[in-house]
Write a protein that holds these residues in place. Structure first.
Motif, PDB file in Angstrom:
ATOM      1  N   GLY A  50     -40.268 -50.817  32.623  1.00  0.00           N
ATOM      2  CA  GLY A  50     -41.592 -51.317  32.266  1.00  0.00           C
ATOM      3  C   GLY A  50     -41.555 -52.761  31.801  1.00  0.00           C
ATOM      4  O   GLY A  50     -40.489 -53.348  31.598  1.00  0.00           O
ATOM      5  N   LYS A  51     -42.727 -53.326  31.603  1.00  0.00           N
ATOM      6  CA  LYS A  51     -42.820 -54.736  31.233  1.00  0.00           C
ATOM      7  C   LYS A  51     -42.529 -54.999  29.769  1.00  0.00           C
ATOM      8  O   LYS A  51     -42.328 -56.138  29.375  1.00  0.00           O
ATOM      9  CB  LYS A  51     -44.205 -55.273  31.594  1.00  0.00           C
ATOM     10  N   SER A  52     -42.500 -53.949  28.952  1.00  0.00           N
ATOM     11  CA  SER A  52     -42.258 -54.167  27.521  1.00  0.00           C
ATOM     12  C   SER A  52     -40.940 -53.534  27.084  1.00  0.00           C
ATOM     13  O   SER A  52     -40.394 -52.657  27.752  1.00  0.00           O
ATOM     14  CB  SER A  52     -43.405 -53.613  26.688  1.00  0.00           C
ATOM     15  N   THR A  53     -40.442 -54.023  25.963  1.00  0.00           N
ATOM     16  CA  THR A  53     -39.202 -53.525  25.366  1.00  0.00           C
ATOM     17  C   THR A  53     -39.512 -52.982  23.983  1.00  0.00           C
ATOM     18  O   THR A  53     -40.226 -53.617  23.206  1.00  0.00           O
ATOM     19  CB  THR A  53     -38.165 -54.657  25.260  1.00  0.00           C
ATOM     20  N   ASP A  54     -38.983 -51.803  23.690  1.00  0.00           N
ATOM     21  CA  ASP A  54     -39.125 -51.201  22.366  1.00  0.00           C
ATOM     22  C   ASP A  54     -38.078 -51.867  21.463  1.00  0.00           C
ATOM     23  O   ASP A  54     -36.928 -51.424  21.388  1.00  0.00           O
ATOM     24  CB  ASP A  54     -38.904 -49.697  22.467  1.00  0.00           C
ATOM     25  N   LEU A  55     -38.467 -52.943  20.800  1.00  0.00           N
ATOM     26  CA  LEU A  55     -37.519 -53.728  19.998  1.00  0.00           C
ATOM     27  C   LEU A  55     -36.882 -52.926  18.864  1.00  0.00           C
ATOM     28  O   LEU A  55     -35.668 -53.049  18.648  1.00  0.00           O
ATOM     29  CB  LEU A  55     -38.196 -54.993  19.476  1.00  0.00           C
ATOM     30  N   PRO A  56     -37.623 -52.096  18.095  1.00  0.00           N
ATOM     31  CA  PRO A  56     -36.956 -51.304  17.046  1.00  0.00           C
ATOM     32  C   PRO A  56     -35.866 -50.381  17.598  1.00  0.00           C
ATOM     33  O   PRO A  56     -34.878 -50.107  16.914  1.00  0.00           O
ATOM     34  CB  PRO A  56     -38.101 -50.506  16.419  1.00  0.00           C
ATOM     35  N   ALA A  57     -36.017 -49.911  18.833  1.00  0.00           N
ATOM     36  CA  ALA A  57     -35.011 -49.018  19.421  1.00  0.00           C
ATOM     37  C   ALA A  57     -33.668 -49.717  19.599  1.00  0.00           C
ATOM     38  O   ALA A  57     -32.620 -49.060  19.623  1.00  0.00           O
ATOM     39  CB  ALA A  57     -35.497 -48.482  20.760  1.00  0.00           C
ATOM     40  N   LEU A  58     -33.669 -51.044  19.698  1.00  0.00           N
ATOM     41  CA  LEU A  58     -32.414 -51.783  19.866  1.00  0.00           C
ATOM     42  C   LEU A  58     -31.495 -51.640  18.647  1.00  0.00           C
ATOM     43  O   LEU A  58     -30.294 -51.884  18.743  1.00  0.00           O
ATOM     44  CB  LEU A  58     -32.707 -53.259  20.127  1.00  0.00           C
ATOM     45  N   ARG A  59     -32.061 -51.248  17.508  1.00  0.00           N
ATOM     46  CA  ARG A  59     -31.266 -51.084  16.284  1.00  0.00           C
ATOM     47  C   ARG A  59     -30.730 -49.663  16.107  1.00  0.00           C
ATOM     48  O   ARG A  59     -29.999 -49.395  15.149  1.00  0.00           O
ATOM     49  CB  ARG A  59     -32.094 -51.498  15.063  1.00  0.00           C
ATOM     50  N   ILE A  60     -31.086 -48.760  16.994  1.00  0.00           N
ATOM     51  CA  ILE A  60     -30.577 -47.389  16.919  1.00  0.00           C
ATOM     52  C   ILE A  60     -29.137 -47.400  17.445  1.00  0.00           C
ATOM     53  O   ILE A  60     -28.894 -47.823  18.579  1.00  0.00           O
ATOM     54  CB  ILE A  60     -31.467 -46.433  17.742  1.00  0.00           C
ATOM     55  N   PRO A  61     -28.167 -46.952  16.623  1.00  0.00           N
ATOM     56  CA  PRO A  61     -26.761 -47.043  17.043  1.00  0.00           C
ATOM     57  C   PRO A  61     -26.468 -46.407  18.409  1.00  0.00           C
ATOM     58  O   PRO A  61     -25.741 -46.993  19.207  1.00  0.00           O
ATOM     59  CB  PRO A  61     -26.002 -46.330  15.919  1.00  0.00           C
ATOM     60  N   LEU A  62     -27.016 -45.241  18.688  1.00  0.00           N
ATOM     61  CA  LEU A  62     -26.776 -44.581  19.975  1.00  0.00           C
ATOM     62  C   LEU A  62     -27.200 -45.488  21.125  1.00  0.00           C
ATOM     63  O   LEU A  62     -26.483 -45.641  22.123  1.00  0.00           O
ATOM     64  CB  LEU A  62     -27.548 -43.258  20.033  1.00  0.00           C
ATOM     65  N   ILE A  63     -28.341 -46.139  20.978  1.00  0.00           N
ATOM     66  CA  ILE A  63     -28.857 -47.011  22.039  1.00  0.00           C
ATOM     67  C   ILE A  63     -28.067 -48.310  22.109  1.00  0.00           C
ATOM     68  O   ILE A  63     -27.651 -48.733  23.193  1.00  0.00           O
ATOM     69  CB  ILE A  63     -30.364 -47.275  21.831  1.00  0.00           C
ATOM     70  N   SER A  64     -27.833 -48.935  20.976  1.00  0.00           N
ATOM     71  CA  SER A  64     -27.130 -50.230  21.000  1.00  0.00           C
ATOM     72  C   SER A  64     -25.717 -50.087  21.560  1.00  0.00           C
ATOM     73  O   SER A  64     -25.252 -50.964  22.291  1.00  0.00           O
ATOM     74  CB  SER A  64     -27.117 -50.864  19.606  1.00  0.00           C
ATOM     75  N   ARG A  65     -25.035 -48.980  21.265  1.00  0.00           N
ATOM     76  CA  ARG A  65     -23.704 -48.745  21.847  1.00  0.00           C
ATOM     77  C   ARG A  65     -23.792 -48.540  23.352  1.00  0.00           C
ATOM     78  O   ARG A  65     -22.946 -49.003  24.112  1.00  0.00           O
ATOM     79  CB  ARG A  65     -23.060 -47.501  21.225  1.00  0.00           C
ATOM     80  N   THR A  66     -24.823 -47.826  23.794  1.00  0.00           N
ATOM     81  CA  THR A  66     -24.958 -47.477  25.202  1.00  0.00           C
ATOM     82  C   THR A  66     -25.265 -48.696  26.067  1.00  0.00           C
ATOM     83  O   THR A  66     -24.782 -48.797  27.197  1.00  0.00           O
ATOM     84  CB  THR A  66     -26.062 -46.406  25.382  1.00  0.00           C
ATOM     85  N   ILE A  67     -26.060 -49.628  25.561  1.00  0.00           N
ATOM     86  CA  ILE A  67     -26.487 -50.768  26.379  1.00  0.00           C
ATOM     87  C   ILE A  67     -25.691 -52.036  26.128  1.00  0.00           C
ATOM     88  O   ILE A  67     -25.989 -53.079  26.718  1.00  0.00           O
ATOM     89  CB  ILE A  67     -27.990 -51.061  26.172  1.00  0.00           C
ATOM     90  N   ARG A  68     -24.681 -51.967  25.280  1.00  0.00           N
ATOM     91  CA  ARG A  68     -23.906 -53.164  24.941  1.00  0.00           C
ATOM     92  C   ARG A  68     -23.489 -53.928  26.195  1.00  0.00           C
ATOM     93  O   ARG A  68     -22.942 -53.372  27.140  1.00  0.00           O
ATOM     94  CB  ARG A  68     -22.661 -52.769  24.153  1.00  0.00           C
ATOM     95  N   GLY A  69     -23.841 -55.222  26.225  1.00  0.00           N
ATOM     96  CA  GLY A  69     -23.459 -56.091  27.327  1.00  0.00           C
ATOM     97  C   GLY A  69     -24.372 -56.023  28.541  1.00  0.00           C
ATOM     98  O   GLY A  69     -24.130 -56.716  29.526  1.00  0.00           O
ATOM     99  N   ARG A  70     -25.415 -55.216  28.488  1.00  0.00           N
ATOM    100  CA  ARG A  70     -26.314 -55.080  29.639  1.00  0.00           C
ATOM    101  C   ARG A  70     -27.538 -55.963  29.481  1.00  0.00           C
ATOM    102  O   ARG A  70     -28.074 -56.110  28.401  1.00  0.00           O
ATOM    103  CB  ARG A  70     -26.797 -53.638  29.779  1.00  0.00           C
ATOM    104  N   GLU A  71     -27.997 -56.516  30.597  1.00  0.00           N
ATOM    105  CA  GLU A  71     -29.258 -57.255  30.613  1.00  0.00           C
ATOM    106  C   GLU A  71     -30.406 -56.240  30.651  1.00  0.00           C
ATOM    107  O   GLU A  71     -30.338 -55.253  31.378  1.00  0.00           O
ATOM    108  CB  GLU A  71     -29.325 -58.147  31.847  1.00  0.00           C
ATOM    109  N   LEU A  72     -31.439 -56.479  29.864  1.00  0.00           N
ATOM    110  CA  LEU A  72     -32.588 -55.581  29.830  1.00  0.00           C
ATOM    111  C   LEU A  72     -33.705 -56.148  30.716  1.00  0.00           C
ATOM    112  O   LEU A  72     -34.642 -56.779  30.250  1.00  0.00           O
ATOM    113  CB  LEU A  72     -33.075 -55.371  28.398  1.00  0.00           C
ATOM    114  N   VAL A  73     -33.581 -55.890  31.997  1.00  0.00           N
ATOM    115  CA  VAL A  73     -34.560 -56.345  32.977  1.00  0.00           C
ATOM    116  C   VAL A  73     -35.861 -55.591  32.743  1.00  0.00           C
ATOM    117  O   VAL A  73     -35.852 -54.395  32.453  1.00  0.00           O
ATOM    118  CB  VAL A  73     -34.044 -56.069  34.406  1.00  0.00           C
TER     119      VAL A  73
END
Length: 146
Positions: A50-73
């Motif tokens: 989608g066109k938006s990013t859930d910014l608070p979700a970026l601070r959830i450890p499970l999510i931040s570990r999973t996406i580390r190093g990935r571009e969020l297109v």
């Protein structure tokens, strides 16, 4: 069949997922997508960020570990997956660490990331992609078939 001619028929849909959750699906770690209603569709889905990013979700450890190093297109089809099931947790225990209580869980398998994102619009619920969009995806994943 040439890669420029999409297979005929009603065989593929799109699903729009907000970032960073879309990136989590692409890694293969997030195998379900939470939705408020059950979906009857089963089959291939274009994974649309989608066109938006859930910014608070970026601070959830499970999510931040999973996406580390990935571009969020955002605003683009970034991959495909096969929707194989839709269920709720009958005993109240989540089926995965990604499951939300009370939500319907769309089970996604066979996830394949596109080498290059394809800019596209999306919408809520399962949506039918245009033949042109499917053709652009098949140029990158020529082996994909109904």
């Amino acid at each position: 069949m040439s890669t420029g001619t999409p297979p005929e028929g009603d065989w593929i849909r799109g699903i729009t997922i907000k970032q960073p959750y879309a990136a989590c699906v692409l890694t293969g770690a997030k195998t379900i997508e939470n939705r408020p209603k059950a979906w009857s569709w089963r089959g291939w889905m274009l994974l649309h960020a989608g066109k938006s990013t859930d910014l608070p979700a970026l601070r959830i450890p499970l999510i931040s570990r999973t996406i580390r190093g990935r571009e969020l297109v955002t605003g683009a089809v970034i991959g495909v997956a096969r929707l194989t099931d839709c269920h709720q947790d009958p005993d109240g225990r989540p089926c995965t660490q990604w499951a939300k209580s009370g939500a319907w869980h769309l089970v996604l398998t066979d996830v394949q990331e596109l080498p290059l994102p394809v800019p596209a619009g999306g919408q809520l619920g399962p949506w039918k992609p245009t033949p042109d969009l499917v053709a652009q995806v098949l140029q990158q994943l020529p082996h994909l078939r109904p």
